[in-house]
Structure formats: structure tokens, C-alpha cells
Scaffold this active site. Structure first.
Site, PDB file in Angstrom:
ATOM      1  N   CYS A 254       0.563   0.131  -8.597  1.00 55.31           N
ATOM      2  CA  CYS A 254       1.300  -1.092  -8.246  1.00 55.31           C
ATOM      3  C   CYS A 254       1.372  -1.951  -9.504  1.00 55.31           C
ATOM      4  CB  CYS A 254       0.651  -1.801  -7.079  1.00 55.31           C
ATOM      5  SG  CYS A 254      -1.085  -2.215  -7.331  1.00 55.31           S
TER       6      CYS A 254
ATOM      7  N   ARG B 166      -2.813  -3.312  -4.585  1.00 58.53           N
ATOM      8  CA  ARG B 166      -1.924  -2.854  -3.507  1.00 58.53           C
ATOM      9  C   ARG B 166      -1.922  -1.329  -3.430  1.00 58.53           C
ATOM     10  NH1 ARG B 166       3.505  -5.975  -4.981  1.00 58.53           N
ATOM     11  NH2 ARG B 166       2.558  -5.902  -7.043  1.00 58.53           N
TER      12      ARG B 166
END
Lengths: 103, 279
Positions: free
Chosen positions: B233, B238
Site C-alpha cells: 500500500c 493497509r
């Protein structure tokens, strides 16, 4: 540096003065309930295809802020015990697009 | 691993509230949320101050991790239950990170802080006092971590999953929209990476989607089950959320988190970068 239009504190109490706004396209605002600021609450930013882009919790005064990009966005609010509400907004570079929502 | 081994709900937390071998840990990038109120008994870990090396760009080394967990009163045999804000991004990162250093009993509170708050559950300000323990970590397990050279060699060879928003993937944004847009030198994505935003693995209340929905999501997005996978990410939190879905919930083997992610790749000299919708 460009700051929000108008003078004094923004309605949401979210301070933008600490950021050079020049290249940023901001969506900011406040969420309220009938009883006062919506806190805790979560504000989701969706793009023009309805895809999720980002989410922030509200500040204690119900304020929130996103650094977006020029274009159309949808702001969607989740709050405890309330129906989700949403609103579209457009912003541009160097601009703070303000949204006031009630849940 | 499967869903029931790694995800717990509020009822599970309530049923184990008096268990001294179960430690709730709130992990956030902005720990002011913990200070204003947290789940009773939860200790605080600051993703940046506690888990990241203060000088080099890397996570903390083995002795520092041992001091951190031991100092928080967490032992090798304790069950660590992680939760946090941002839909559990940093909690999932901490899960990945503790697993990397060999902690065995790890769980994630499904939905994290958001679901807890949206259900108006109790939060307290009292900070628990846990007696320090001796913690012994393993050497980092590189089977779940990818570094940049491995990612470069994976282009066109393995599944690369870019879990950022579509706007970051195509190069329209450089960071999630709640952060200033000032991160990597270049915008775009790693060539051949498919964009499967982490949010598609989550429901609006922050819980993970069902196993069937997750399988369908990754199949429809074109993830080849016969290939190893690397997720990335912007800074690796994430992608830890997606790593958790693939490796822990769906029990897929050979899934790595590239925690250098776009802030590294988008600033490297000499590596290929793609922009626009094309993988």
C-alpha cells in the site's frame, strides 16, 4: 498559502493553517446530531464511482477533513444509533469545500 | 489458520475480560484515541513510537520488541487481541509484525474500534497496570515480509496486489485522502500490480467480509491462486489488512506484506512505475 474563505475559526473547528494548502484540494466540514456535535462518528469519502477512498473519525466538535483531488466526491457519515447520511461535494486545488451534515 | 482462529468479536472479549493470559492491545498511529477512551483492560501501543525504529526506516529490532512486549506485561504464552482505529489497519500491521517475530497466540477484534464505538460499547480511561514479564522473540520470519528487490523480481511473476484506493493506484492521489498529499516522489503503481483496495475486503462497520465474499473478491480481481502473492500500500499497514484476509482468514500460503510499499517504491531510482488503470 491559501486558507479557507472568510475569517475567524472555521465552523468545524478544524484548523487548516498548519498546512500549506497550495497544492491540496480539501473537503472539510462538520457533522451534528440534533443534540450537538456528532462524536464519535465516522466520515467516509467516496469517489465519483462510489468507491471508498478514505475514512476519518470526527473530532470532538464533529469536525472532519480530507485531502482529496479536484473533482466530485461523496461524504458519508456513520454514527452510533443513527441512519447513515451522505452528501456530494466538489473541490479543487487550493480550495476548501465545506460540508455540513446532520445525522 | 481460519477465521474462527484469528478473529474475535465483542462477546469473546467480554467472556475473557478477567483472563490474565489474554491481553487486549490498542494499536494506533494517533494514540490520542486511546487516551480519550479504550476498551477496559487494553494496553496501548503507538504504531510509530513503539513499533518503528526511531532512526532507520524499518521496524524495531528483536531486542527492542522483547523490551516492548515484556515491559507491557505481555509474555510469550499470552493471547494478544489487537484492535485499533482506521478499520484495524495498524492493528493488522501489529498482528503481522508480532507473527513475524514468532508470537503464536494472536487475534484481531473484528471491526476494531469503529464497530465498538458504533455499537456504543463502553470505553474507559483507566490504564491497566500489568507487571513486566520476560519476553523472548524469534528472529524475523521473512516468509511473510517482502523487501524491494524481491518485489522487483516479482513483477510479472507473482501476484502483486496494490490495496490502496483506486485514486492512489492510478496516480491521482499520493496518500490516503485524510493525509496531506506529500509522500513518495512519484505517483502510480508497480507494473502488473492489480488494484484490489483493502476496503473491498471490509464491511462498512469495519468487519471483514465473509470467507465466500473474500474468495469471490480476489478471484474476480484476477488473483492467480497458483502464484505467490505480495501485497503493498503506502506504508504497509493497509496491506497488512489484506495480508490478514489472504493469509490468516483464507489460509492462503505464501502471501507477503511489502511494508516498504509506495513510499519506498515511488521514491526509488531506476524502478518501473505504471500510471492509469492498466496493471
Amino acid at each position: 498559502m491559501t486558507v479557507a474563505d472568510g475569517c475567524g475559526a472555521p465552523e468545524g473547528g478544524v484548523k487548516l493553517e498548519d498546512t500549506a494548502l497550495g497544492s491540496q484540494a480539501v473537503v472539510a466540514g462538520t457533522v451534528r446530531t440534533p443534540d450537538g456535535p456528532a462524536y464519535p462518528a465516522y466520515v467516509r469519502l467516496l469517489n465519483d464511482s462510489g468507491d471508498f477512498v478514505a475514512e476519518v473519525p470526527t473530532a470532538s466538535d464533529g469536525g472532519f477533513r480530507f485531502y482529496a483531488a479536484p473533482g466530485e466526491w461523496t461524504v458519508r457519515v456513520l454514527a452510533p444509533g443513527r441512519e447513515a447520511v451522505q452528501q456530494t461535494v466538489s473541490t479543487d486545488v487550493g480550495k476548501v469545500a465545506r460540508v455540513a451534515l446532520q445525522v | 489458520m481460519s477465521r474462527s482462529d484469528v478473529l474475535v468479536d465483542a462477546d469473546w472479549v467480554a467472556a475473557h475480560s478477567g483472563d490474565p493470559d489474554v491481553v487486549l492491545v490498542e494499536v494506533d498511529e494517533d494514540t490520542t484515541a486511546y487516551d480519550k477512551g479504550h476498551i477496559a483492560g487494553a494496553v496501548k501501543i503507538d504504531w510509530k513510537k513503539d513499533l518503528q525504529d526511531p532512526v532507520r526506516r524499518d521496524f524495531i529490532d528483536k531486542p527492542s520488541l522483547e523490551a516492548l512486549l515484556g515491559g507491557r506485561g505481555i509474555g510469550n504464552d499470552d493471547t494478544i487481541v489487537l484492535y485499533g482505529g482506521n478499520n484495524n489497519w495498524f492493528a493488522a500491521y501489529a498482528y503481522w509484525f508480532f507473527k513475524l517475530y514468532g508470537h503464536e497466540n494472536l487475534k484481531l477484534l473484528d471491526g476494531g474500534r469503529k464497530k465498538w464505538e458504533l455499537e456504543s460499547r463502553e470505553l474507559v480511561t483507566e490504564v491497566p497496570q500489568r507487571e513486566a514479564k520476560t519476553y523472548t522473540a524469534n528472529e524475523p520470519d521473512t516468509a511473510i515480509r517482502a523487501l524491494r528487490d524481491e518485489v522487483l523480481g516479482a513483477i510479472g511473476e507473482r501476484n502483486l496486489v496494490d490495496v490502496r484506493s483506486p485514486d492512489e493506484y492510478v496516480g491521482r492521489l499520493l496518500a490516503p485522502a485524510h493525509l496531506p498529499q506529500e509522500q513518495a516522489q512519484r505517483a502510480g503503481h508497480i507494473p502488473t500490480a492489480r488494484n484490489i483496495p483493502w476496503a473491498k475486503a471490509a464491511n462498512e462497520d469495519g468487519t471483514y467480509k465473509s470467507d465466500d465474499e473474500l474468495r469471490e473478491l480476489y478471484a474476480e480481481a484476477g488473483l492467480d491462486e497458483g502464484r505467490d502473492t505480495i501485497a503493498y500500500c503506502r506504508i504497509g499497514e493497509r496491506s497488512a489488512h489484506t495480508w490478514f484476509a489472504l493469509h490468516e482468514i483464507l489460509d492462503r500460503p505464501n502471501v507477503k506484506n511489502y511494508d516498504g510499499s509506495w513510499t519506498e517504491w515511488g521514491s526509488l531510482v531506476g524502478v518501473p512505475v505504471a500510471t492509469g488503470d492498466e496493471a
